[in-house]
Design an enzyme around this catalytic site. Structure first.
Site, PDB file in Angstrom:
ATOM      1  N   TYR A  63       0.831  -1.534   0.302  1.00 24.62           N
ATOM      2  CA  TYR A  63       0.200   0.259  -0.022  1.00 24.62           C
ATOM      3  C   TYR A  63       0.678   1.644  -0.429  1.00 24.62           C
ATOM      4  O   TYR A  63       2.001   1.439   0.379  1.00 24.62           O
ATOM      5  CB  TYR A  63      -0.628   0.449   1.280  1.00 24.62           C
ATOM      6  CG  TYR A  63      -0.632   0.091   2.126  1.00 24.62           C
ATOM      7  CD1 TYR A  63       0.060   1.226   2.853  1.00 24.62           C
ATOM      8  CD2 TYR A  63       0.452  -0.730   3.531  1.00 24.62           C
ATOM      9  CE1 TYR A  63       0.487   1.364   4.468  1.00 24.62           C
ATOM     10  CE2 TYR A  63       1.339  -0.544   4.193  1.00 24.62           C
ATOM     11  CZ  TYR A  63       1.785   0.659   4.620  1.00 24.62           C
ATOM     12  OH  TYR A  63       1.421   1.195   5.932  1.00 24.62           O
ATOM     13  N   PHE A  73       2.412   9.628   3.464  1.00 23.42           N
ATOM     14  CA  PHE A  73       2.368   9.646   4.892  1.00 23.42           C
ATOM     15  C   PHE A  73       3.141   8.404   5.095  1.00 23.42           C
ATOM     16  O   PHE A  73       3.667   8.040   6.041  1.00 23.42           O
ATOM     17  CB  PHE A  73       1.668   9.894   5.687  1.00 23.42           C
ATOM     18  CG  PHE A  73       0.214   9.211   5.293  1.00 23.42           C
ATOM     19  CD1 PHE A  73      -0.020   8.381   5.856  1.00 23.42           C
ATOM     20  CD2 PHE A  73      -0.852  10.065   4.787  1.00 23.42           C
ATOM     21  CE1 PHE A  73      -0.931   7.131   5.763  1.00 23.42           C
ATOM     22  CE2 PHE A  73      -1.908   9.277   4.620  1.00 23.42           C
ATOM     23  CZ  PHE A  73      -2.438   7.165   4.964  1.00 23.42           C
ATOM     24  N   ASP A  74       3.374   7.024   4.166  1.00 20.82           N
ATOM     25  CA  ASP A  74       3.500   5.549   4.630  1.00 20.82           C
ATOM     26  C   ASP A  74       3.502   4.725   3.102  1.00 20.82           C
ATOM     27  O   ASP A  74       2.455   5.178   2.661  1.00 20.82           O
ATOM     28  CB  ASP A  74       2.815   4.972   5.672  1.00 20.82           C
ATOM     29  CG  ASP A  74       2.977   3.954   6.055  1.00 20.82           C
ATOM     30  OD1 ASP A  74       4.146   3.740   5.896  1.00 20.82           O
ATOM     31  OD2 ASP A  74       2.572   2.753   6.296  1.00 20.82           O
ATOM     32  N   ILE A  93      -7.237   0.304  10.770  1.00 22.27           N
ATOM     33  CA  ILE A  93      -8.556   1.311  10.493  1.00 22.27           C
ATOM     34  C   ILE A  93      -9.946   0.845   9.868  1.00 22.27           C
ATOM     35  O   ILE A  93      -9.395  -0.482   9.223  1.00 22.27           O
ATOM     36  CB  ILE A  93      -8.061   2.886   9.572  1.00 22.27           C
ATOM     37  CG1 ILE A  93      -7.484   2.445   8.292  1.00 22.27           C
ATOM     38  CG2 ILE A  93      -6.834   3.177  10.448  1.00 22.27           C
ATOM     39  CD1 ILE A  93      -7.149   3.595   7.720  1.00 22.27           C
ATOM     40  N   TYR A 119      -8.809   8.287  11.066  1.00 23.26           N
ATOM     41  CA  TYR A 119      -8.301   8.565  12.590  1.00 23.26           C
ATOM     42  C   TYR A 119      -9.118   9.868  13.221  1.00 23.26           C
ATOM     43  O   TYR A 119      -8.823   9.846  14.552  1.00 23.26           O
ATOM     44  CB  TYR A 119      -6.608   8.782  12.611  1.00 23.26           C
ATOM     45  CG  TYR A 119      -6.121   7.784  12.224  1.00 23.26           C
ATOM     46  CD1 TYR A 119      -5.677   6.885  12.745  1.00 23.26           C
ATOM     47  CD2 TYR A 119      -5.559   7.584  11.236  1.00 23.26           C
ATOM     48  CE1 TYR A 119      -4.264   5.545  12.488  1.00 23.26           C
ATOM     49  CE2 TYR A 119      -5.073   6.589  10.301  1.00 23.26           C
ATOM     50  CZ  TYR A 119      -3.794   5.709  11.381  1.00 23.26           C
ATOM     51  OH  TYR A 119      -3.104   4.745  11.178  1.00 23.26           O
ATOM     52  N   PHE A 136      -5.822   5.603  -0.235  1.00 24.53           N
ATOM     53  CA  PHE A 136      -4.299   4.553  -0.190  1.00 24.53           C
ATOM     54  C   PHE A 136      -4.572   3.527  -1.309  1.00 24.53           C
ATOM     55  O   PHE A 136      -5.865   3.166  -1.433  1.00 24.53           O
ATOM     56  CB  PHE A 136      -5.071   3.567   0.821  1.00 24.53           C
ATOM     57  CG  PHE A 136      -4.573   3.570   2.484  1.00 24.53           C
ATOM     58  CD1 PHE A 136      -3.492   3.914   3.158  1.00 24.53           C
ATOM     59  CD2 PHE A 136      -6.054   4.500   3.626  1.00 24.53           C
ATOM     60  CE1 PHE A 136      -3.212   3.360   4.246  1.00 24.53           C
ATOM     61  CE2 PHE A 136      -5.427   4.958   4.471  1.00 24.53           C
ATOM     62  CZ  PHE A 136      -4.298   4.664   5.234  1.00 24.53           C
TER      63      PHE A 136
END
Length: 549
Positions: A63, A73-74, A93, A119, A136
């Site tokens: 991902y 962010f990731d 999540i 979040y 994502f």
């Protein structure tokens, strides 16, 4: 983002997930909302097949996560390591649990996840702002099926090696397994190879029997077992070859289903049991009237052999015709369930063997009321021709032959067997759309005769509802058939439908006023009516007397 981001579940969210019930159908480039909480999915690449993961499955994905402005962010791709988690367990999540459940293997999709499924208002500082909508890009690489066997979280099964075929063992079957049981800390509790047990009886702990009924031949699985399916609150003390299990301990059990012997109930009363020792070939089985060739050994409960056929040097297999009372009933019924080449062990209660009488057999005497055991190999059989393999005239001739066989059995008082012959006769000719007019005429006469005779059998067997239905079939072909009216009236009387019985008897007497049997039945009916009237009068008299008091 650092490596331990791992898409954790948002801390302020509970586990009540609104999972969609079906896979979202999309074309590449198309975007749709999943469920009703604002989650969107855009298909980037088609997946394989049609299967999707389920709650409890261990999924592996790649991902990349970004904010709506494109800020990354990731990314597992950047780390070069796929991310693994258990679906539907709140480990990630909610948007992930909801979305990935809709994906197929190798599928790529872009999920847009609103704050409530990510979040929330607090975000995940410093990288996820408050109330952030996230995107994502996810690729579903693979998953391992993990099943909640009992639907209560008590046993989770993770398949390590896929099994063969599609069948699963049943309670009566005898399974051969290898297993290894450990505590959660890895302490070995028990290990055994080649353990054989009857599924319904269980072995070691309840989880083994529960799990093995979900497994296929050759399957190997890892079971995560909660105490209620292990050894519960009491645990288990150590023994000579097994370690102790503490109270309320969970277990990890590796279980392999090596093989099993299918055990089935041949008769509804469970008095003829068949255990398959060697599977047969194909799918065909003998029907009534089939000439079968078998090898067999008959034994008493103490192991003494009383019969042995087909095993001597140059000895031909034993031959008999099914449903002709040439062998004991239990053997006859069991062989009719076998395939060519099959070997089975039969357990036959006295009712289906030699009954309450002593029986002198080839090699020993069978005492009264003996349960007997046969090992049988079905070498070959020559089935009676089925109706679909016959031309019209052959069907009519076969029906006539079965009718005559039924008549012989009826006269001998063998009503159940006679009924089967009449039913088989009708089956040969029930579909007559391709018959000529003359053939239809012949078929009609046979249907009328066989259904009437079958009705007479059902009356003798006290199967009154079935007798009534057979007579009705005849009356649909011949509305003035006196025998059908008479026998249906007999059935109605036994079923306490006295008004309907009277209608049939009166109609029969209109057609044939001098019919002695019908007159006698009318007399019986009148006596029944008087009897019922007396009962009614007594019932209502007692009721009113109680009311007056």
């Amino acid at each position: 983002m650092d490596e331990d981001f791992d898409i954790p579940a948002a801390p302020d969210m509970n586990d009540d997930l609104d999972f969609p019930d079906e896979t979202v159908a999309l074309k590449v480039g198309e975007e749709k909302e999943i469920g009703n909480q604002g989650l969107k999915k855009k298909l980037l690449k088609e997946g394989e097949g049609w299967v999707t993961p389920e709650n409890g499955d261990e999924v592996e994905v790649h991902y990349t996560g970004t904010l709506l402005d494109g800020t990354q962010f990731d990314s597992s791709r950047d780390r070069g390591t796929p991310f693994k988690f258990t679906l539907g367990q709140g480990q990630v999540i909610k948007g992930w649990d909801l979305g990935i459940k809709t994906m197929k293997k190798s599928e790529k999709a872009l999920f847009t996840i609103p704050p409530d499924l990510a979040y929330g208002e607090s975000g995940s500082p410093p990288t996820i702002p408050p109330s952030a909508t996230l995107q994502f890009d996810v690729e579903l690489l693979s998953w391992t099926s993990v099943k909640d066997i009992c639907k209560d979280g008590g046993i989770f099964k993770k398949i390590l090696t896929e099994g063969q075929k599609w069948e699963n063992p049943k309670d009566l079957d005898e399974v051969l397994v290898n297993f290894e049981a450990k505590l959660e800390d890895g302490t070995l509790v028990a290990k055994a190879d080649g353990v054989e047990f009857t599924v319904g009886d269980g072995y070691f702990c309840p989880a083994l029997a529960k799990a093995v009924k979900t497994m296929k031949l050759g399957e190997k699985a890892l079971l995560t077992v909660k105490p209620q399916y292990g050894f519960g609150e009491k645990g288990k003390p150590a023994s000579s070859n097994e370690g102790a299990v503490p109270p309320n301990a969970s277990l990890d059990i590796t279980l392999e289903l090596v093989s099993w012997k299918t055990v089935s109930e041949v008769t509804p009363d469970k008095k003829v049991i068949k255990k398959i020792l060697k599977e047969g070939e194909g799918y065909e089985k003998p029907n009534d009237g089939t000439v079968v060739k078998v090898k067999l050994v008959g034994k008493l409960g103490d192991g003494k052999i009383f019969l042995k056929k087909g095993y001597g040097d140059g000895e031909e297999p034993f031959e008999f015709k099914t449903d002709e009372e040439q062998v004991i009933d239990g053997l006859d019924k069991a062989v009719a369930t076998m395939k060519k080449g099959e070997t089975a062990l039969l357990t036959i209660a006295p009712e289906y063997a030699f009954g309450s009488s002593e029986s002198k057999q080839e090699l020993a005497v069978v005492p009264p009321n003996s349960t007997v055991y046969y090992e049988v190999e079905l070498v070959a059989f020559d089935k009676e021709k089925e109706s679909w393999d016959m031309n019209n005239q052959e069907k009519i001739e076969a029906a006539g032959k079965k009718k005559e066989e039924g008549n012989v059995l009826f006269k001998a008082g063998k009503f159940a067997r006679a009924s089967k012959r009449y039913e088989k006769a009708v089956k040969f000719i029930e579909h007559d759309s391709s018959f000529s007019e003359e053939e239809k005429k012949q078929a009609k006469a046979l249907k009328v005769a066989c259904n009437l005779n079958d009705a007479a059998c059902k009356l003798k067997l006290k199967l009154y509802k079935e007798a009534e239905k057979l007579c009705t079939k005849v009356l649909e072909l011949e509305s003035s058939n006196v025998k059908a009216l008479y026998r249906r009236a007999q059935a109605y009387i036994q079923l306490a439908d006295l008004d309907l019985a009277e209608v049939d008897i009166k109609k029969a007497l209109e057609i044939d006023p001098n019919n002695r049997d019908v007159k006698l039945e009318y007399k019986t009916l009148k006596e029944k009516v008087k009897e019922y009237n007396k009962k009614d009068a007594k019932f209502y008299g007692n009721m009113f007397a109680k009311m007056n008091k």
